[in-house]
Design a protein around this motif. Structure first.
Motif: not given
Length: 207
Positions: A102, A105-106, A108-109, A122, A126, A156, A159-160, A163
């Motif tokens: 995603c 997500e990348t 946003a971090l 972002t 979301f 969550t 998305e987690g 990773v």
């Protein structure tokens, strides 16, 4: 593949961000990937990389939203269908050899503490996804606050899992996440008095 230069730049940027993140992607690399003259970057995007990134965030938000909305709309039994949605994400990771996940997500971090304009972009994406998932869970008949909680849990977890799957090069986290969300949903339905988890409508927001 888009034929106009502006669209090619956005498509190329989105793919690069999915694979390597925003910080590692330079404008020259974007131009090369888009098969576009470097000067066309600032012609179409006077705001440079920040403008491109903001537009990519919104475009990718719509793209992923439509993809997932189609999968959600096909589910008739929410509890039984949740693991299938996560399994589909796992299969996609394997298909791409864990090189893409995603991009929202990348990004946003990377920007959460460094670029407020992109963080807000972002956030919009979301929030839209959470609202869509909340609507989907609402077909169970559960109260709105519980549906929103389940939506948060689902997003969550997904998305987690992206990773961990990419780091471990394994789909195990994604499968486990799907089963965990299924268990959480089943428990919520049981606590509510055993309402059926069969969807009563076929509509799902696709914005």
């Amino acid at each position: 593949m888009a034929t106009d230069t502006r669209s090619r730049i956005l498509d190329a940027t989105a793919e690069l961000y999915r694979r390597q993140g925003m910080a590692a992607t330079g404008l020259k690399q974007i131009a090369a990937a888009a098969n576009a003259p470097f000067g066309s970057i600032y012609h179409h995007f006077p705001g440079g990389k920040e403008q491109i990134s903001e537009e990519v965030i919104h475009a990718e938000g719509v793209r992923y939203g439509l993809l997932v909305a189609g999968q959600l709309a096909a589910v008739t039994d929410i509890v039984e269908g949740i693991p299938d949605i996560f399994a589909s994400a796992a299969a996609r990771l394997v298909e791409l050899d864990y090189t893409e996940a995603c991009s929202i997500e990348t990004i946003a971090l990377e920007v959460a503490s460094t670029n407020e304009r992109l963080r807000l972009a972002t956030e919009v994406v979301f929030t839209g996804w959470i609202d869509g998932l909340t609507q989907w869970f609402a077909d169970t008949g559960l109260p709105n606050d519980e549906c929103r909680s389940l939506a948060m849990c689902c997003l969550t977890s997904l998305e987690g899992a992206f990773v961990l799957c990419r780091s471990l090069r394994s789909t195990e986290p994604m499968i486990a996440a799907g089963l965990a969300v299924q268990s959480r949903t089943r428990a919520a339905l049981h606590a509510s008095g055993g309402r059926p988890a069969v969807r009563t409508t076929s509509a799902i927001r696709r914005e």
